[in-house]
Design a protein around this motif. Sequence first.
Motif, PDB file in Angstrom:
ATOM      1  N   PHE A 119       0.843  -1.196   0.000  1.00 22.29           N
ATOM      2  CA  PHE A 119       0.000   0.000   0.000  1.00 22.29           C
ATOM      3  C   PHE A 119       0.874   1.241   0.000  1.00 22.29           C
ATOM      4  CE2 PHE A 119      -3.648   2.414   1.921  1.00 22.29           C
ATOM      5  CZ  PHE A 119      -4.628   1.940   1.065  1.00 22.29           C
ATOM      6  N   ASN A 120       0.644   2.174  -0.914  1.00 20.80           N
ATOM      7  CA  ASN A 120       1.424   3.407  -0.951  1.00 20.80           C
ATOM      8  C   ASN A 120       0.676   4.434  -1.798  1.00 20.80           C
ATOM      9  OD1 ASN A 120       3.897   5.208  -2.090  1.00 20.80           O
ATOM     10  ND2 ASN A 120       4.477   4.234  -0.151  1.00 20.80           N
ATOM     11  N   MET A 126       3.876   1.754  -5.327  1.00 20.26           N
ATOM     12  CA  MET A 126       2.978   0.618  -5.119  1.00 20.26           C
ATOM     13  C   MET A 126       3.407  -0.556  -5.998  1.00 20.26           C
ATOM     14  SD  MET A 126      -1.216   0.641  -5.118  1.00 20.26           S
ATOM     15  CE  MET A 126      -1.310   2.100  -4.079  1.00 20.26           C
ATOM     16  N   ARG A 127       3.788  -0.246  -7.233  1.00 16.29           N
ATOM     17  CA  ARG A 127       4.239  -1.309  -8.140  1.00 16.29           C
ATOM     18  C   ARG A 127       5.583  -1.874  -7.690  1.00 16.29           C
ATOM     19  NH1 ARG A 127       1.901   2.423 -12.261  1.00 16.29           N
ATOM     20  NH2 ARG A 127       0.072   1.379 -13.119  1.00 16.29           N
ATOM     21  N   PHE A 128       6.482  -1.001  -7.231  1.00 15.74           N
ATOM     22  CA  PHE A 128       7.758  -1.476  -6.694  1.00 15.74           C
ATOM     23  C   PHE A 128       7.523  -2.449  -5.537  1.00 15.74           C
ATOM     24  CE2 PHE A 128      10.658   2.356  -7.966  1.00 15.74           C
ATOM     25  CZ  PHE A 128      10.717   1.857  -9.254  1.00 15.74           C
ATOM     26  N   ARG A 129       6.606  -2.107  -4.667  1.00 17.48           N
ATOM     27  CA  ARG A 129       6.368  -2.922  -3.472  1.00 17.48           C
ATOM     28  C   ARG A 129       5.733  -4.267  -3.833  1.00 17.48           C
ATOM     29  NH1 ARG A 129       5.436   0.366   1.802  1.00 17.48           N
ATOM     30  NH2 ARG A 129       6.864   2.105   1.516  1.00 17.48           N
ATOM     31  N   SER A 176      -7.774   5.724  -0.722  1.00 23.60           N
ATOM     32  CA  SER A 176      -6.608   4.890  -1.017  1.00 23.60           C
ATOM     33  C   SER A 176      -7.014   3.537  -1.592  1.00 23.60           C
ATOM     34  CB  SER A 176      -5.785   4.687   0.256  1.00 23.60           C
ATOM     35  OG  SER A 176      -5.300   5.923   0.737  1.00 23.60           O
ATOM     36  N   VAL A 177      -8.100   2.973  -1.088  1.00 25.96           N
ATOM     37  CA  VAL A 177      -8.584   1.702  -1.627  1.00 25.96           C
ATOM     38  C   VAL A 177      -8.983   1.873  -3.087  1.00 25.96           C
ATOM     39  CG1 VAL A 177     -10.493   0.037  -1.500  1.00 25.96           C
ATOM     40  CG2 VAL A 177      -9.269   0.709   0.576  1.00 25.96           C
ATOM     41  N   SER A 178      -9.595   3.001  -3.400  1.00 23.21           N
ATOM     42  CA  SER A 178      -9.964   3.271  -4.795  1.00 23.21           C
ATOM     43  C   SER A 178      -8.711   3.381  -5.666  1.00 23.21           C
ATOM     44  CB  SER A 178     -10.784   4.558  -4.881  1.00 23.21           C
ATOM     45  OG  SER A 178     -11.079   4.864  -6.223  1.00 23.21           O
ATOM     46  N   ARG A 179      -7.693   4.087  -5.179  1.00 23.50           N
ATOM     47  CA  ARG A 179      -6.458   4.217  -5.949  1.00 23.50           C
ATOM     48  C   ARG A 179      -5.806   2.854  -6.158  1.00 23.50           C
ATOM     49  NH1 ARG A 179      -5.451   8.677  -2.451  1.00 23.50           N
ATOM     50  NH2 ARG A 179      -3.695   7.592  -1.467  1.00 23.50           N
ATOM     51  N   ALA A 180      -5.820   2.032  -5.103  1.00 27.73           N
ATOM     52  CA  ALA A 180      -5.241   0.695  -5.229  1.00 27.73           C
ATOM     53  C   ALA A 180      -6.009  -0.135  -6.264  1.00 27.73           C
ATOM     54  CB  ALA A 180      -5.244  -0.006  -3.871  1.00 27.73           C
ATOM     55  N   SER A 181      -7.338  -0.051  -6.230  1.00 25.71           N
ATOM     56  CA  SER A 181      -8.163  -0.788  -7.193  1.00 25.71           C
ATOM     57  C   SER A 181      -7.835  -0.375  -8.619  1.00 25.71           C
ATOM     58  CB  SER A 181      -9.641  -0.547  -6.908  1.00 25.71           C
ATOM     59  OG  SER A 181      -9.999  -1.018  -5.634  1.00 25.71           O
ATOM     60  N   ALA A 182      -7.605   0.922  -8.810  1.00 23.71           N
ATOM     61  CA  ALA A 182      -7.304   1.419 -10.147  1.00 23.71           C
ATOM     62  C   ALA A 182      -5.983   0.865 -10.674  1.00 23.71           C
ATOM     63  CB  ALA A 182      -7.254   2.949 -10.136  1.00 23.71           C
ATOM     64  N   LEU A 183      -5.112   0.436  -9.766  1.00 22.17           N
ATOM     65  CA  LEU A 183      -3.817  -0.129 -10.164  1.00 22.17           C
ATOM     66  C   LEU A 183      -3.805  -1.650 -10.092  1.00 22.17           C
ATOM     67  CD1 LEU A 183      -1.573   2.454  -8.300  1.00 22.17           C
ATOM     68  CD2 LEU A 183      -1.888   2.287 -10.768  1.00 22.17           C
ATOM     69  N   GLY A 184      -4.951  -2.236  -9.807  1.00 21.94           N
ATOM     70  CA  GLY A 184      -5.040  -3.689  -9.776  1.00 21.94           C
ATOM     71  C   GLY A 184      -4.555  -4.321  -8.485  1.00 21.94           C
ATOM     72  N   GLY A 194      -6.346  10.072  -8.761  1.00 25.41           N
ATOM     73  CA  GLY A 194      -5.995   8.705  -8.407  1.00 25.41           C
ATOM     74  C   GLY A 194      -7.178   7.780  -8.246  1.00 25.41           C
ATOM     75  N   GLU A 195      -8.401   8.338  -8.151  1.00 27.93           N
ATOM     76  CA  GLU A 195      -9.585   7.509  -7.931  1.00 27.93           C
ATOM     77  C   GLU A 195      -9.877   6.615  -9.140  1.00 27.93           C
ATOM     78  OE1 GLU A 195     -10.097  11.284  -5.503  1.00 27.93           O
ATOM     79  OE2 GLU A 195      -9.453  10.783  -7.541  1.00 27.93           O
ATOM     80  N   ALA A 196     -10.464   5.453  -8.864  1.00 28.02           N
ATOM     81  CA  ALA A 196     -10.819   4.519  -9.922  1.00 28.02           C
ATOM     82  C   ALA A 196     -11.982   5.057 -10.745  1.00 28.02           C
ATOM     83  CB  ALA A 196     -11.181   3.165  -9.328  1.00 28.02           C
ATOM     84  N   VAL A 197     -11.896   4.848 -12.054  1.00 27.99           N
ATOM     85  CA  VAL A 197     -12.987   5.162 -12.982  1.00 27.99           C
ATOM     86  C   VAL A 197     -13.572   3.833 -13.454  1.00 27.99           C
ATOM     87  CG1 VAL A 197     -13.619   6.279 -15.154  1.00 27.99           C
ATOM     88  CG2 VAL A 197     -11.825   7.276 -13.708  1.00 27.99           C
ATOM     89  N   ARG A 198     -14.887   3.742 -13.444  1.00 29.84           N
ATOM     90  CA  ARG A 198     -15.545   2.480 -13.763  1.00 29.84           C
ATOM     91  C   ARG A 198     -16.511   2.622 -14.947  1.00 29.84           C
ATOM     92  NH1 ARG A 198     -14.923  -1.066  -9.253  1.00 29.84           N
ATOM     93  NH2 ARG A 198     -13.986   0.039  -7.461  1.00 29.84           N
ATOM     94  N   HIS A 199     -16.595   1.543 -15.698  1.00 26.64           N
ATOM     95  CA  HIS A 199     -17.583   1.437 -16.772  1.00 26.64           C
ATOM     96  C   HIS A 199     -18.320   0.120 -16.574  1.00 26.64           C
ATOM     97  CE1 HIS A 199     -18.706   0.511 -21.138  1.00 26.64           C
ATOM     98  NE2 HIS A 199     -19.470   1.525 -20.760  1.00 26.64           N
ATOM     99  N   ASP A 200     -19.628   0.194 -16.435  1.00 27.96           N
ATOM    100  CA  ASP A 200     -20.440  -0.991 -16.141  1.00 27.96           C
ATOM    101  C   ASP A 200     -19.924  -1.712 -14.901  1.00 27.96           C
ATOM    102  OD1 ASP A 200     -22.094  -0.494 -18.304  1.00 27.96           O
ATOM    103  OD2 ASP A 200     -20.959  -1.797 -19.661  1.00 27.96           O
TER     104      ASP A 200
END
Length: 807
Positions: free
Chosen positions: A54-55, A61-64, A98-106, A738-744
């Motif tokens: 988490f970062n 986040m990808r490095f970690r 932060s959870v939304s940002r993490a979701s956006a990065l998988g 940083g927030e996740a964007v969603r479609h359907d």
Amino acid sequence: MSGRARVVVIGGGITGCSVAYHLARAGWTEVVLLEKGELTSGSTHHAAGLVTQFNPSATMMRFRRYSVALYKELGVFNTVGSVRIASSADSLKDLERSVSRASALGLEAELIGPDEVLGLLPYASARSLQGGVWMAGDGHVDPHIATYALADAARSLGVEIRMRTQVTGIELGRRHEIGAVHTPDGPIEAEHVVNAGGVWAPQVAELAGARLPSVPVDHQHVLMQAVAGAEVPRGSPCFRDTDNLVYGKDEAGGMLIGGYEHDPVARWTDGVPWEHGASPVESDMDRFAPLLEGAIRRFPFLERAGVIRLLCHPDAMTPDANPLLGPMPNVPGFWIAAGLSLNGFGGAGGMGRALAEWMTDGEPQIDVNAYRPWRFGRVYDDPRFAAACARETYRYYYRLRYPFDADEWGRGRRASPLQVRLQELGAVLGSKNGWERADHFEPGHRWRRSGADQRRFGWARPPWFERVGIEHAAFRERVGIIDMTSFGKLEVSGPGAVALLERVCDSRVDHEPGRVVYTQFLNRHGGIVADVTVTRLGEQRFRVVTGAGTVDADRGWLELNRRPGDDPVEIRDRSDELAVIGIWGPDSRAVLAEASGEDVSGGALPFRRAREIDVGGAAVLAQRITYVGELGYELYVAPDWAVQVWDRLMAAGAAHEISPGGYRALESLRLEKGYRYFGTDLTSSDSPYESGLGFCVNLDKGEFNGRAALEKPGASDPARRLRTLTAGGEEHLAIYGGEAVRHDGSVVGRVRSCSYGYTVRRTIALATLPAELTPSTELSIDMFGERVPARLERDVLYDPEGARIRG
């Protein structure tokens, strides 16, 4: 011992071992690692070893994530999970973001309630417990075991590790390139040197004639005894309680607890003693006591626990809390992996791989622009200023820092010559790269510096919301004026200037003097590493204008792109030598004409042209360019004439109700026009085509960085590109980036930047989304655990034909 190596890695901590390992794994031979003591005898020796994926940074986040995978591969990772606790309502909202940002990065991150937190940490108190985030894949390592495992893996690939070997000098060649590393056992000829020297990295850099603003800041953690009847089970999740500023894990039935002091101490700002090593520095329980009290609030049984040992050790912190990673300009072959800023074990795997990619392939596969080791300018040469910035970033490592908060320590370092006028107008001053500059104005009030202002209003609509709308309207409806002296201004001159700029830019810059070109610097993969304007001032003289926070990084990129055999070129930072006034709006031409008495009509000064004019006896270079989407000019003038020019413009603009504006209004104005901002909308992972800047690419000119990548089939028609969205209705929305964007319901991207558009009366966001989505597509954006309706729009919301720019 060998007297020659392809690479010498200096430093036997976790990062140095990671770099050596990844270089060897990439196929490089003759890699030698030097450590002045034993492996892990620096900061690595004292680390707690907690690793979370988490970062706030997408790159880190990808490095970690990669680091965790690497430690698992080596068999040294203890997967116990971690709970990040919110002890206040505002912190819970930050975790939702932060959870939304993490979701956006998988990245899988689960928001959990108080009962679920207590289920994972049954020995915790429910007092003030709001909830948390559960990271099932997190855990911890033993610092010694992990480092030695990585060192052994490197040895198995042919890396030679020499302990008890201190580097005494670095020999440079005629071009200032790496030649050899000197040790008490003799020199080692080398093509490359990697400085992974930890807290000693600045001194190692000095051996090569380079400088690194990395400051040792004390970090303390305590080992608490087990309490009979309240033993912490082995394998319990790690925890982080950011409101109480502490973290910890189980240790022999008790707890190891660390934390981040409110008023941290920097030491050895003039250099860490070489003899310092595995031994800690003197601890201070009085300083640690508030953190221990916070831990007891969350885990009351600790009040009955005895202290086994309080340990204090300095960690290397940079002024922006980002690591230093990459090559050093002007010292070919010298590489940096230091200034880890509390990202040691979490980031070491990813950083080692990225640096190895950079060295072996010419570029890393991930965006590391924010970590470039040359990004800090001369203002950070003052150890007091660098230490103040580093201490503040440490202070906020856990403490909630809201998106609109500004730095408070080390302020007043660089002042515009127009600051007195801004103060008279009630400016609220923010800070960028040491510069004081107006965020917005509060007419009728005394000027002030902004700081942790959002702490007062939290996630609600900012109290300055309506005032920024007034400033916005002045630029759109009449004429607005803004001090932009903090702009970075690089002068590139000499017989080799044209060739160097054509090499780094995607646009053609070889035009007649007076032409202003909007362009990007690209890397060899076609990724964007700078977003600038280039003005030709003479046959062999150009001015590159960039952001206040990127000027040093951009200068370094130009230096890195010099080639042996190039004609001479001088690159000079003139940021402090020129004031800049921006004046835009439908009445801006009339105001400038009256203030100067000169012809500034469209025929006399066309768009994207520059010309010197006289304003009250001052020589002013007027550039007709815009970042707000209106007719207007950037005016460059010597600092000692700046106030006089400002006053003449204000006097001439009085009849037009001229109004000053700040950088908050600028953000709103530029998003309505779809203008990009480097570092958020544009990164080295984005090509011009993906960023909607394909119009800047000129394939009719000669070779330039990234050309081959941009010519590949499909490059000009990417599957994903930067798009414009509007969200919600006319109300202000707490979306910050940083927030996740969603479609359907499925995540399709993340918000890059966001602001309220006062003309279109909508919240505007830029996000990289699938290209097949068409305008009017219904989307949603995560906001504090809810999904706010959003709509995909055309790229430019305001004046898409550009008629207002032409005037």
